[in-house]
Design an enzyme around this catalytic site. Sequence first.
Site, short mmCIF file in Angstrom:
data_model
loop_
_atom_site.label_atom_id
_atom_site.label_comp_id
_atom_site.label_asym_id
_atom_site.label_seq_id
_atom_site.Cartn_x
_atom_site.Cartn_y
_atom_site.Cartn_z
N LYS A 94 27.67 -4.81 56.71
CA LYS A 94 27.72 -4.38 55.31
C LYS A 94 29.16 -4.18 54.88
O LYS A 94 29.95 -3.53 55.59
CB LYS A 94 26.94 -3.07 55.15
N THR A 137 21.46 -5.08 57.43
CA THR A 137 22.72 -4.57 56.89
C THR A 137 22.46 -3.28 56.10
O THR A 137 23.32 -2.40 56.01
CB THR A 137 23.44 -5.60 55.99
N ARG A 186 70.46 -6.66 40.64
CA ARG A 186 69.23 -7.13 40.00
C ARG A 186 68.14 -6.09 40.17
O ARG A 186 68.29 -5.14 40.94
CB ARG A 186 68.78 -8.47 40.61
N GLN A 241 64.03 -10.03 52.37
CA GLN A 241 63.90 -10.24 53.82
C GLN A 241 64.64 -9.15 54.60
O GLN A 241 64.11 -8.58 55.56
CB GLN A 241 64.49 -11.62 54.21
N HIS A 292 59.31 -10.67 40.09
CA HIS A 292 60.55 -10.95 39.36
C HIS A 292 60.55 -10.32 37.96
O HIS A 292 59.56 -10.36 37.24
CB HIS A 292 60.73 -12.46 39.20
O1 LIG Z 1 65.28 -11.49 48.10
C1 LIG Z 1 65.06 -12.68 47.81
N1 LIG Z 1 64.72 -13.56 48.79
C2 LIG Z 1 64.48 -14.87 48.56
O2 LIG Z 1 64.17 -15.66 49.50
C3 LIG Z 1 64.59 -15.32 47.23
N2 LIG Z 1 64.41 -16.54 46.64
C4 LIG Z 1 64.62 -16.37 45.32
O3 LIG Z 1 64.51 -17.27 44.44
N3 LIG Z 1 64.94 -15.07 45.03
C5 LIG Z 1 64.92 -14.40 46.22
N4 LIG Z 1 65.16 -13.11 46.52
#
Ligand SMILES: O=c1[nH]c(=O)c2[nH]c(=O)[nH]c2[nH]1
Length: 327
Positions: A24, A73, A196, A260, A288
């Site tokens: 379930k 279930t 940004r 990353q 974004h």
């Molecule tokens: O932090 C980011 N990693 C990316 O791999 C990436 N690619 C992108 O267009 N903007 C960003 N910003």
Amino acid sequence: MTSTTTISSTNSGSAHLAGARYGKDKVRVLRVVRGEKDGRRWHDVVEYNVCALVEGEIATSFTQADNSVVVATDSIKNMVYYLAKTSPFILQPETFALHVGSFLLGRYAHLSKAFVDVEVLRWERIAIDGEAHGHAFWRDGEEKRVVKTEIVKKEKGLEGSVKAGLVDLLVLKSTGSAFENFVRDEFTTLIEVNDRIFSTAVDLEYTFAGPVSISLTPDGKVVEESLTKVKDALAFDTVAKRAREITLCTFAEDESASVQATLYKMGVTIVGEFKQVEEVRYALPNKHYVPVDMKYINIDNSSPANAEVFVPLAAPSGLIRGVVGRK
Ligand SMILES: O=c1[nH]c(=O)c2[nH]c(=O)[nH]c2[nH]1
């Protein structure tokens, strides 16, 4: 033109049942635990969405329409409610999930594995003049704590493995984020920026070291002390609280070179702080926000220093996934 399809046990050719699991999903339950503190009512509430699935000797229910092996279930749902009422672990989602899975496996000899997931909805206490209320709560956003457990029947007792984390934790910072020095070629239109907006919906999952053992009595009852031991050894609530704090703090404080790089720092900190955590996994969409081009009215809203008006882009979004493990 009409067509009919006949399915019979003789036309399966070389096909076979390669996997079978059922149960379930979306069992919604709110539990109130009534208590008192300083002479006044003090309640705890949890609201869970539970998914409880099982595997075992159930193949014939698929291949031969044999329902004699099927625990309905609907009954699985009723067991979740029963344990929501009776389990001493109801307020602790990881242990509650392990309890549900262990209960199912202890009760039915032909079931060998259980997969119990719990989503925890956020009910926070309302604060009145800075003081937490005893029995009034508010939904503090759509973020959810999540738990995924797997319980397996072994010769002696059960073994459980636990993953947990959170989803949909929305964060945004208005500076302290750059993205520069990336590959530039004929497909590159993105400009490098040293400042940004960085916004994401955090999806975090950490894996506890294991497996852990859970005991059953000879007649298949879950030995609750064995679950208490697991709960104490893995400190589920402490890890959940700190993993969230580390995520928020790293997000806020890091001078981010990229999603990353910030993701990696978050994972390293969690793995470094908790030896019972084997692996940390993040999925971070890069939500974004694009500065509005205001050249049409001769206003600079595009250079990082002057960008103040932004449009959120629903799609596409970047998606950065990373796993930090232990050597
Ligand atoms: O932090 C980011 N990693 C990316 O791999 C990436 N690619 C992108 O267009 N903007 C960003 N910003």
